[in-house]
Motif scaffolding. Structure first.
Motif, PDB file in Angstrom:
ATOM      1  N   THR A  30       0.838  -1.199   0.000  1.00  0.00           N
ATOM      2  CA  THR A  30       0.000   0.000   0.000  1.00  0.00           C
ATOM      3  C   THR A  30       0.874   1.251   0.000  1.00  0.00           C
ATOM      4  O   THR A  30       2.089   1.166   0.253  1.00  0.00           O
ATOM      5  N   VAL A  31       0.254   2.409  -0.218  1.00  0.00           N
ATOM      6  CA  VAL A  31       1.039   3.644  -0.181  1.00  0.00           C
ATOM      7  C   VAL A  31       1.581   3.906   1.218  1.00  0.00           C
ATOM      8  O   VAL A  31       2.670   4.456   1.372  1.00  0.00           O
ATOM      9  N   GLY A  32       0.854   3.489   2.236  1.00  0.00           N
ATOM     10  CA  GLY A  32       1.356   3.597   3.606  1.00  0.00           C
ATOM     11  C   GLY A  32       2.580   2.728   3.819  1.00  0.00           C
ATOM     12  O   GLY A  32       3.526   3.130   4.513  1.00  0.00           O
ATOM     13  N   ASP A  33       2.572   1.538   3.222  1.00  0.00           N
ATOM     14  CA  ASP A  33       3.744   0.659   3.290  1.00  0.00           C
ATOM     15  C   ASP A  33       4.938   1.301   2.590  1.00  0.00           C
ATOM     16  O   ASP A  33       6.081   1.171   3.043  1.00  0.00           O
ATOM     17  N   GLN A  35       5.528   4.521   2.338  1.00  0.00           N
ATOM     18  CA  GLN A  35       6.025   5.549   3.244  1.00  0.00           C
ATOM     19  C   GLN A  35       6.858   4.933   4.361  1.00  0.00           C
ATOM     20  O   GLN A  35       7.948   5.417   4.668  1.00  0.00           O
ATOM     21  N   ALA A  51       6.049   9.779  11.005  1.00  0.00           N
ATOM     22  CA  ALA A  51       4.644   9.697  11.399  1.00  0.00           C
ATOM     23  C   ALA A  51       4.159  10.999  12.024  1.00  0.00           C
ATOM     24  O   ALA A  51       2.965  11.309  11.979  1.00  0.00           O
ATOM     25  N   ILE A  57      -0.263  12.101   0.557  1.00  0.00           N
ATOM     26  CA  ILE A  57       0.166  11.088  -0.403  1.00  0.00           C
ATOM     27  C   ILE A  57      -0.854  11.018  -1.535  1.00  0.00           C
ATOM     28  O   ILE A  57      -2.062  11.000  -1.288  1.00  0.00           O
ATOM     29  N   ALA A  66      -3.660   5.908   3.300  1.00  0.00           N
ATOM     30  CA  ALA A  66      -2.500   5.022   3.465  1.00  0.00           C
ATOM     31  C   ALA A  66      -2.807   3.582   3.064  1.00  0.00           C
ATOM     32  O   ALA A  66      -1.902   2.825   2.729  1.00  0.00           O
ATOM     33  N   THR A  67      -4.063   3.210   3.063  1.00  0.00           N
ATOM     34  CA  THR A  67      -4.455   1.830   2.763  1.00  0.00           C
ATOM     35  C   THR A  67      -4.624   1.551   1.269  1.00  0.00           C
ATOM     36  O   THR A  67      -4.887   0.414   0.881  1.00  0.00           O
TER      37      THR A  67
END
Length: 85
Positions: A30-33, A35, A51, A57, A66-67
């Protein structure tokens, strides 16, 4: 999987780069991953994408959570919140 990264404004200035192509590990989904993976580089990466930082994003030119899953060749962009006047 290869993805395109773009960095804008103060994020770009802190990192010293505007773009990068990377091959992310299999656990980055994911985009959170993305980051978190970039923060794991340490130093300015951990600071600029921390954080505690207000970082927006986008994925494929759309603001995202983020998901949001990443796909091969997608573009993930990081930038500070922007206000108008």
């Amino acid at each position: 999987m290869n993805i395109q990264l773009r960095f804008f404004a103060s994020v770009r200035e802190a990192l010293g780069t505007a773009n990068e192509t990377i091959d992310v590990p299999a656990h980055v989904l994911t985009v959170g991953d993305v980051q978190a993976f970039l923060r794991s580089r340490g130093g300015v990466w951990a600071e600029a994408l921390g954080a505690d930082r207000a970082v927006r994003i986008a994925c494929q030119h759309e603001m995202t959570a983020a998901t949001t899953p990443i796909t091969p060749g997608c573009e993930v962009a990081f930038f500070p919140p922007v206000t108008g006047g």
